[in-house]
Design a protein around this motif. Sequence first.
Motif, PDB file in Angstrom:
ATOM      1  N   GLY A 111       0.863  -1.103   0.018  1.00  0.00           N
ATOM      2  CA  GLY A 111      -0.055  -0.035   0.015  1.00  0.00           C
ATOM      3  C   GLY A 111       0.876   1.486   0.121  1.00  0.00           C
ATOM      4  N   GLY A 112       1.795   1.196   0.776  1.00  0.00           N
ATOM      5  CA  GLY A 112       2.824   2.380   0.729  1.00  0.00           C
ATOM      6  C   GLY A 112       3.690   2.833  -0.568  1.00  0.00           C
ATOM      7  N   ILE A 113       3.752   1.416  -1.121  1.00  0.00           N
ATOM      8  CA  ILE A 113       4.657   1.746  -2.629  1.00  0.00           C
ATOM      9  C   ILE A 113       3.812   2.098  -3.625  1.00  0.00           C
ATOM     10  CG2 ILE A 113       5.813   0.362  -4.372  1.00  0.00           C
ATOM     11  CD1 ILE A 113       6.696  -1.491  -2.063  1.00  0.00           C
ATOM     12  N   GLY A 119       2.287   9.222  -6.520  1.00  0.00           N
ATOM     13  CA  GLY A 119       2.570  10.533  -6.074  1.00  0.00           C
ATOM     14  C   GLY A 119       2.089  11.273  -4.822  1.00  0.00           C
ATOM     15  N   GLY A 120       1.737  10.332  -4.087  1.00  0.00           N
ATOM     16  CA  GLY A 120       1.240  10.800  -2.700  1.00  0.00           C
ATOM     17  C   GLY A 120       1.863  11.461  -1.650  1.00  0.00           C
ATOM     18  N   THR A 124      -0.739  10.417   2.402  1.00  0.00           N
ATOM     19  CA  THR A 124      -1.321   9.478   1.571  1.00  0.00           C
ATOM     20  C   THR A 124      -0.579   8.166   1.792  1.00  0.00           C
ATOM     21  OG1 THR A 124      -1.826  11.327   0.292  1.00  0.00           O
ATOM     22  CG2 THR A 124      -1.874   9.266  -0.656  1.00  0.00           C
ATOM     23  N   ILE A 125       0.785   8.310   1.959  1.00  0.00           N
ATOM     24  CA  ILE A 125       1.691   7.045   1.998  1.00  0.00           C
ATOM     25  C   ILE A 125       1.263   6.206   3.264  1.00  0.00           C
ATOM     26  CG2 ILE A 125       3.886   6.152   2.325  1.00  0.00           C
ATOM     27  CD1 ILE A 125       4.950   8.399   0.739  1.00  0.00           C
ATOM     28  N   ALA A 126       0.824   6.846   4.305  1.00  0.00           N
ATOM     29  CA  ALA A 126       0.712   6.486   5.683  1.00  0.00           C
ATOM     30  C   ALA A 126      -0.695   5.823   5.475  1.00  0.00           C
ATOM     31  CB  ALA A 126       0.471   7.439   6.756  1.00  0.00           C
ATOM     32  N   GLY A 127      -1.724   6.546   4.630  1.00  0.00           N
ATOM     33  CA  GLY A 127      -3.066   5.951   4.824  1.00  0.00           C
ATOM     34  C   GLY A 127      -3.071   4.674   3.816  1.00  0.00           C
ATOM     35  N   GLY A 128      -2.181   4.694   2.697  1.00  0.00           N
ATOM     36  CA  GLY A 128      -1.995   3.549   1.859  1.00  0.00           C
ATOM     37  C   GLY A 128      -1.410   2.351   2.573  1.00  0.00           C
TER      38      GLY A 128
END
Length: 335
Positions: A111-113, A119-120, A124-128
């Motif tokens: 999810g983070g990748i 381009g988050g 957004t990376i944390a949410g992913g």
Amino acid sequence: MNVRVGPYSVRLAPRALIVGVCLILVAFAVTVAALSTGELAVPAADIVRALFGEGTPVAELIVSKLRAPRVVTGLLVGAAFGLSGAIFQSLTRNPLGSPDFIGFTAGASTGGILAVIAGGSAMTIAGGALAGCVLTAALVYGLAFRGGVQGYRLVLVGIGANALLLAVNSYLLTRANINDAATAGAWLTGSLGGRGWEHAIPVGLALAVLVPVCAALSRPMRMLEMGDDAAKAMGIRAEPVRAIAIAAGVLLSGVATAAAGPVIFVALAAPQLARRLTRSPGVTMGASALMGAVLLTGADLAAQRLLAPTQLPVGVLTAAIGGTYLALLLRKDRH
């Protein structure tokens, strides 16, 4: 030892209580060391004044703005990983039943990748990462469910999912442009560098909600460690307890990964070290959380100071420590 409080009776293990107090003292010592040492040393008295907004501008900047958020994030993330590992090791009755091995950390990494490639932002990376962890857990649980979820089945399905997701992660990194691949690679290592209060607060809120849930589940999970039949004979509803415990463990692991990246081996080692210190027949929730906090903050302090001025990501050090621990654990089990 039973302590009676009104109509309620609480069972306390003296050794576990002593271990808990000692771990709190160690965590406090590591916190003071992390706040006071570095390129600019800050005396302990100035730390207290800076935390209350009464220190010099330089001390307040170093302590309140730079070091304190990092240390608090490390304590909370370590506790979340330790508690998550304790839940899954208890449910699977397996010392390798950790989010690192049964796919949840790999799912969070996926999810983070994907968020990085899209381009988050950092949020957004944390949410992913959190979404990836939850979706992976739902998939693993669904595949392992056969009129219920047995520990060995959860481990086997989780290991398969972990291998598949690691392959997916490698593929995504090879297809990403060089800048995104570098950003994702740095995040995948796991680090507390640059962490602020916006990272610590969500983990703290998650712990505030989920720690009471885990405390309420502690006794039923101890019964489940003896097997479903024994637990049912004592009035425990096995599958609802297991489902709630898995949900709590997944959320703890996902929130911790979202805050600091996939810091591996803390969830694996903390419960086992706590169990050996307390000499408990089963996994201990409170001691595991405290041990996770000590391990992560201690590793981060060492990562900052060992090769100063060069700073290592904390995930590098936890991987080295965890790999050594895993080898020793397997060697002991062989005998």
